[in-house]
Scaffold this motif. Structure first.
Motif, mmCIF file in Angstrom:
data_model
loop_
_atom_site.group_PDB
_atom_site.id
_atom_site.type_symbol
_atom_site.label_atom_id
_atom_site.label_comp_id
_atom_site.label_asym_id
_atom_site.label_seq_id
_atom_site.Cartn_x
_atom_site.Cartn_y
_atom_site.Cartn_z
ATOM 1 N N PRO A 141 29.186 79.070 -121.741
ATOM 2 C CA PRO A 141 30.584 78.713 -122.030
ATOM 3 C C PRO A 141 31.360 78.449 -120.738
ATOM 4 N N VAL A 142 32.172 77.405 -120.764
ATOM 5 C CA VAL A 142 32.939 76.996 -119.585
ATOM 6 C C VAL A 142 34.398 76.789 -119.975
ATOM 7 N N LEU A 143 35.290 77.290 -119.124
ATOM 8 C CA LEU A 143 36.726 77.029 -119.233
ATOM 9 C C LEU A 143 37.159 76.259 -118.000
ATOM 10 N N LEU A 144 37.869 75.147 -118.206
ATOM 11 C CA LEU A 144 38.466 74.389 -117.122
ATOM 12 C C LEU A 144 39.979 74.398 -117.279
ATOM 13 N N LEU A 145 40.672 74.917 -116.273
ATOM 14 C CA LEU A 145 42.117 74.837 -116.204
ATOM 15 C C LEU A 145 42.457 73.807 -115.142
ATOM 16 N N SER A 146 42.892 72.626 -115.568
ATOM 17 C CA SER A 146 43.248 71.569 -114.633
ATOM 18 C C SER A 146 44.743 71.605 -114.346
ATOM 19 N N ALA A 147 45.159 70.883 -113.306
ATOM 20 C CA ALA A 147 46.540 70.942 -112.834
ATOM 21 C C ALA A 147 47.170 69.554 -112.897
ATOM 22 N N SER A 148 48.189 69.396 -113.723
ATOM 23 C CA SER A 148 48.778 68.074 -113.933
ATOM 24 C C SER A 148 49.521 67.545 -112.706
ATOM 25 N N GLN A 149 49.981 68.432 -111.811
ATOM 26 C CA GLN A 149 50.749 68.005 -110.646
ATOM 27 C C GLN A 149 49.913 67.883 -109.375
ATOM 28 N N ASP A 150 48.633 68.155 -109.457
ATOM 29 C CA ASP A 150 47.771 68.051 -108.282
ATOM 30 C C ASP A 150 47.462 66.584 -108.020
ATOM 31 N N VAL A 151 47.796 66.079 -106.835
ATOM 32 C CA VAL A 151 47.600 64.661 -106.521
ATOM 33 C C VAL A 151 46.317 64.421 -105.737
ATOM 34 N N VAL A 152 45.525 65.460 -105.505
ATOM 35 C CA VAL A 152 44.225 65.313 -104.861
ATOM 36 C C VAL A 152 43.111 65.608 -105.855
ATOM 37 N N SER A 153 43.123 66.796 -106.438
ATOM 38 C CA SER A 153 42.161 67.124 -107.505
ATOM 39 C C SER A 153 42.790 66.687 -108.825
ATOM 40 N N LEU A 154 42.693 65.409 -109.100
ATOM 41 C CA LEU A 154 43.395 64.807 -110.228
ATOM 42 C C LEU A 154 42.854 65.313 -111.562
ATOM 43 N N ALA A 155 43.756 65.594 -112.476
ATOM 44 C CA ALA A 155 43.388 66.291 -113.710
ATOM 45 C C ALA A 155 42.393 65.499 -114.556
ATOM 46 N N GLU A 156 42.654 64.217 -114.783
ATOM 47 C CA GLU A 156 41.803 63.467 -115.714
ATOM 48 C C GLU A 156 40.366 63.333 -115.230
ATOM 49 N N PRO A 157 40.100 62.879 -113.995
ATOM 50 C CA PRO A 157 38.703 62.816 -113.557
ATOM 51 C C PRO A 157 38.055 64.184 -113.440
ATOM 52 N N THR A 158 38.858 65.199 -113.095
ATOM 53 C CA THR A 158 38.325 66.563 -113.056
ATOM 54 C C THR A 158 37.825 66.976 -114.434
ATOM 55 N N GLU A 159 38.593 66.675 -115.454
ATOM 56 C CA GLU A 159 38.200 67.005 -116.824
ATOM 57 C C GLU A 159 36.986 66.194 -117.259
ATOM 58 N N ASN A 160 36.969 64.909 -116.920
ATOM 59 C CA ASN A 160 35.861 64.046 -117.335
ATOM 60 C C ASN A 160 34.546 64.441 -116.692
ATOM 61 N N GLN A 161 34.582 64.759 -115.392
ATOM 62 C CA GLN A 161 33.336 65.111 -114.709
ATOM 63 C C GLN A 161 32.780 66.421 -115.250
ATOM 64 N N THR A 162 33.658 67.351 -115.620
ATOM 65 C CA THR A 162 33.204 68.631 -116.160
ATOM 66 C C THR A 162 32.686 68.458 -117.579
ATOM 67 N N ARG A 163 33.364 67.641 -118.346
ATOM 68 C CA ARG A 163 32.941 67.383 -119.729
ATOM 69 C C ARG A 163 31.547 66.769 -119.774
ATOM 70 N N ALA A 164 31.224 65.952 -118.787
ATOM 71 C CA ALA A 164 29.945 65.249 -118.787
ATOM 72 C C ALA A 164 28.751 66.162 -118.532
ATOM 73 N N TYR A 165 28.992 67.321 -117.918
ATOM 74 C CA TYR A 165 27.877 68.184 -117.525
ATOM 75 C C TYR A 165 28.037 69.617 -118.006
ATOM 76 N N THR A 166 28.622 69.765 -119.181
ATOM 77 C CA THR A 166 28.705 71.067 -119.842
ATOM 78 C C THR A 166 28.428 70.862 -121.325
ATOM 79 N N THR A 167 27.999 71.920 -121.986
ATOM 80 C CA THR A 167 27.712 71.827 -123.418
ATOM 81 C C THR A 167 28.675 72.631 -124.271
ATOM 82 N N ASP A 168 29.468 73.488 -123.658
ATOM 83 C CA ASP A 168 30.359 74.387 -124.404
ATOM 84 C C ASP A 168 31.643 74.553 -123.588
#
Length: 404
Positions: free
Chosen positions: A339-366
């Motif tokens: 099981p994986v939890l990702l807490l992304s940050a909408s105001q982060d302009v370097v670790s951008l939320a959308e690609p951070t979420e997409n890259q994690t979604r691609a390599y996790t099952t739960d």
């Protein structure tokens, strides 16, 4: 493999294009993937863990952490590998309670987990929060190759072995997420669940050498209007540490500013951070870091040799040394089946939320995702929400679990 799939650094690639399934949390997107390749085989064949006796180091000068509020919980241990680590160790209130491993990033120390440490110790959890290599009271080798993630991951397991802790919940932020990703690749059997804060899961073999960073800067200027990782190149320059150590107040102010968008102009672009520091400028102050807490932060770094050793985490990546090690990781190990939890940050302009979420979604099952309305420093800025989300995640029953 594209650079955007690592560390959430840019919007250049959106990974994993399938739709999310319905979440049990209203703000979360959950993607359930078939557990293909789920296996009980451990990776001790990849990284052998030494089981020799650990040695507690006594009579250590820990005056830098005397005002942290949990100085009595630090210990310094010589690991079987020969590396000395300092870490917070709090035993659980009850024998069967869970342990949490906290892994911080740059430029922090175990002290930056203070809000989580105090919260979860009061809930009865056991806690292990290391100063990773190059930080705080832990060793600071001069050789860049000493900071290879494969080696440091094995050292994290040695710490667990020293404390006779078999399995833990793991929580990470910033560069700590990179180390946590490698722990998930190499030692999945030692973890119950993984929580990534701000930066998501990064899979192996992604090129992040100097040429790749320069390409990312060029592409992000075209896509976003600013060079998103130019500061990496500054951190690798020979005088970077002396520039930072000579302007620590300016460095602290730009890192922990109340206006995250200022990173677009004065932090991320190539040459911007050096210019900000040498001009000894100040960014708007935040309210999530008190003057007293800043004083402790400054003392920890000044007492332990400044910011230079921690910059090796960037240098080892730019030199391609981690990529070399990761050639041995089979593709079946790229995906996290826990099981994986990702807490992304909408105001982060370097670790951008959308690609951070997409890259994690691609390599996790739960996976559970929640995007918080805050900047990069979620454990500090959004401490109460982070603690609630982590606790709910820890208490959630595991489903579709891969047995070890």
């Amino acid at each position: 493999m594209k650079l955007a799939q690592f560390l959430g650094l840019s919007l250049l690639v959106a990974v994993g294009g399938t739709s999310a399934s319905k979440s049990q949390y209203p703000d979360q997107k959950v993607r359930q993937r078939p557990q293909v390749g789920c296996t009980s085989r451990n990776l001790h064949a990849v990284i052998p863990v030494q089981r020799a006796r650990c040695q507690v180091v006594h009579n250590v000068n820990n005056s830098d952490i005397s005002m942290t509020g949990f100085a009595q919980d630090y210990k310094t241990v010589l690991l079987p590998s020969g590396t000395t680590y300092r870490y917070v160790h709090i035993r659980p209130k009850h024998r069967d309670d869970h342990y949490i491993l906290f892994l911080h990033g740059f430029p922090s120390s175990a002290y930056d987990w203070r809000h989580q440490i105090n919260y979860f110790r009061n809930k009865g959890y056991g806690i292990i929060a290391p100063d990773p290599l190059g930080y705080g009271g832990t060793d600071k080798p001069a050789q860049v190759e000493a900071y290879r993630a494969k080696k440091m991951a094995a050292e994290m397991i040695e710490i667990l072995d020293c404390e006779r802790v078999h399995k833990v919940f793991s929580v990470s932020h910033d560069w700590g997420t990179f180390l946590q990703s490698r722990l998930a690749n190499y030692f999945p059997e030692r973890f119950k669940k993984f929580a990534f804060l701000t930066v998501g899961h990064s899979y192996p073999k992604t090129p992040l050498n100097t040429d790749a960073i320069r390409e990312a800067i060029k592409n992000s200027i075209e896509t976003l209007g600013y060079g998103i990782v130019g500061y990496w190149l500054f951190f690798a320059e020979p005088d970077a540490a002396s520039v930072i150590d000579s302007h620590t107040d300016a460095f602290f102010s730009i890192l922990y500013t109340s206006e995250p968008s200022i990173w677009k102009t004065d932090f991320a672009p190539e040459g911007a951070l050096r210019r900000f520091l040498t001009e000894d400028r100040r960014a708007p102050e935040s309210d999530y870091y008190t003057p007293e807490e800043k004083s402790i932060h400054d003392r920890i770094f000044a007492f332990n040799g400044g910011y230079g050793p921690a910059l090796n985490w960037y240098k080892v990546q730019l030199d391609g040394l981690n990529e070399i090690d990761e050639q041995d990781v089979p593709e079946s190990r790229y995906v996290i089946h826990k099981p994986v939890l990702l807490l992304s940050a909408s105001q982060d302009v370097v670790s951008l939320a959308e690609p951070t979420e997409n890259q994690t979604r691609a390599y996790t099952t739960d996976l559970r995702i929640k995007r918080l309305d805050a900047g990069h420093w979620l454990p500090l800025e959004a401490r109460d929400e982070v603690n609630r989300e982590l606790e709910n995640f820890f208490l959630e029953p595991e489903q579709g679990k891969c047995e070890d």
